[in-house]
Design a protein around this motif. Structure first.
Motif, PDB file in Angstrom:
ATOM      1  N   TYR A  27       1.109   5.220   0.797  1.00  0.00           N
ATOM      2  CA  TYR A  27       0.450   6.205   1.473  1.00  0.00           C
ATOM      3  C   TYR A  27       1.063   7.602   1.187  1.00  0.00           C
ATOM      4  N   ARG A  45      -5.179  12.507   6.809  1.00  0.00           N
ATOM      5  CA  ARG A  45      -5.232  12.639   5.209  1.00  0.00           C
ATOM      6  C   ARG A  45      -4.417  13.691   4.803  1.00  0.00           C
ATOM      7  N   MET A  47       0.810  -1.164  -0.093  1.00  0.00           N
ATOM      8  CA  MET A  47       0.189   0.049  -0.102  1.00  0.00           C
ATOM      9  C   MET A  47       0.787   1.146   0.020  1.00  0.00           C
ATOM     10  N   ARG A  81       0.012   7.522   6.604  1.00  0.00           N
ATOM     11  CA  ARG A  81       0.637   6.297   7.262  1.00  0.00           C
ATOM     12  C   ARG A  81       1.120   6.785   8.620  1.00  0.00           C
ATOM     13  N   GLU A 106      -4.411   8.470   2.331  1.00  0.00           N
ATOM     14  CA  GLU A 106      -4.390   8.284   3.933  1.00  0.00           C
ATOM     15  C   GLU A 106      -2.981   8.499   4.336  1.00  0.00           C
ATOM     16  N   ARG A 119      -2.856   2.527  -3.751  1.00  0.00           N
ATOM     17  CA  ARG A 119      -2.715   3.649  -2.870  1.00  0.00           C
ATOM     18  C   ARG A 119      -3.652   3.804  -1.913  1.00  0.00           C
ATOM     19  N   ALA A 120      -3.444   4.104  -0.792  1.00  0.00           N
ATOM     20  CA  ALA A 120      -4.495   4.482   0.218  1.00  0.00           C
ATOM     21  C   ALA A 120      -5.361   5.554  -0.195  1.00  0.00           C
TER      22      ALA A 120
END
Length: 150
Positions: A3, A116, A1, A145, A143, A75-76
């Motif tokens: 971030y 965010r 993922m 991390r 998002e 991607r988050a």
């Protein structure tokens, strides 16, 4: 993922091959943009375009599909704040094959929600001849991390 912290300004990606069909152009237009140059090949011959063309909204939707399958996959993503500078540059016709190029042009942490980050990216959609057909700036939310960290 990936971030917010993993994304860099200037990062670019190219992705995709989306094959546009006459049936899909007509089906989309029948439902969402029923103008004769999108729904009727014969009527389209007498239009300003001189042939059947995809709705600009359909072109944007096809490129959005490429974006989701490619550059933002993994991607988050938390959604988007909107789109700026949407421009339809050239008509898309049956038989065209679309691809996209993206570039991250800005990023910053949200002042209202430290979980965010905002990542703004320019998207350009191209046909098989490398002609620009659509462009916009995506105002994405990603998002973080480490909320509160750098």
């Amino acid at each position: 993922m990936r971030y917010y912290e993993d994304i860099e300004i200037g990062e670019t990606q190219e992705y995709g091959e989306y094959h546009v069909t006459k049936d899909e152009i007509i089906e989309f237009a029948d439902q969402y943009d029923p103008q004769p140059f999108h729904t009727d090949a014969e009527a389209a011959d007498d239009s300003a375009f001189g042939e059947l063309v995809a709705s600009g909204w359909h072109t944007a939707a096809m490129c959005m599909r490429l974006l989701v399958d490619g550059p933002i996959a993994g991607r988050a993503v938390m959604g988007a704040r909107g789109v700026d500078e949407l421009r339809w540059k050239r008509p898309v016709t049956p038989g065209d094959t679309l691809s996209i190029r993206t570039e991250v042009i800005d990023k910053r942490v949200s002042e209202s929600d430290p979980r965010r980050g905002y990542v703004d990216s320019r998207l350009e959609g191209y046909n098989q001849d490398d002609d620009l057909v659509v462009s916009w700036v995506s105002l994405g939310m990603i998002e973080r991390r480490q909320p509160g960290g750098e």
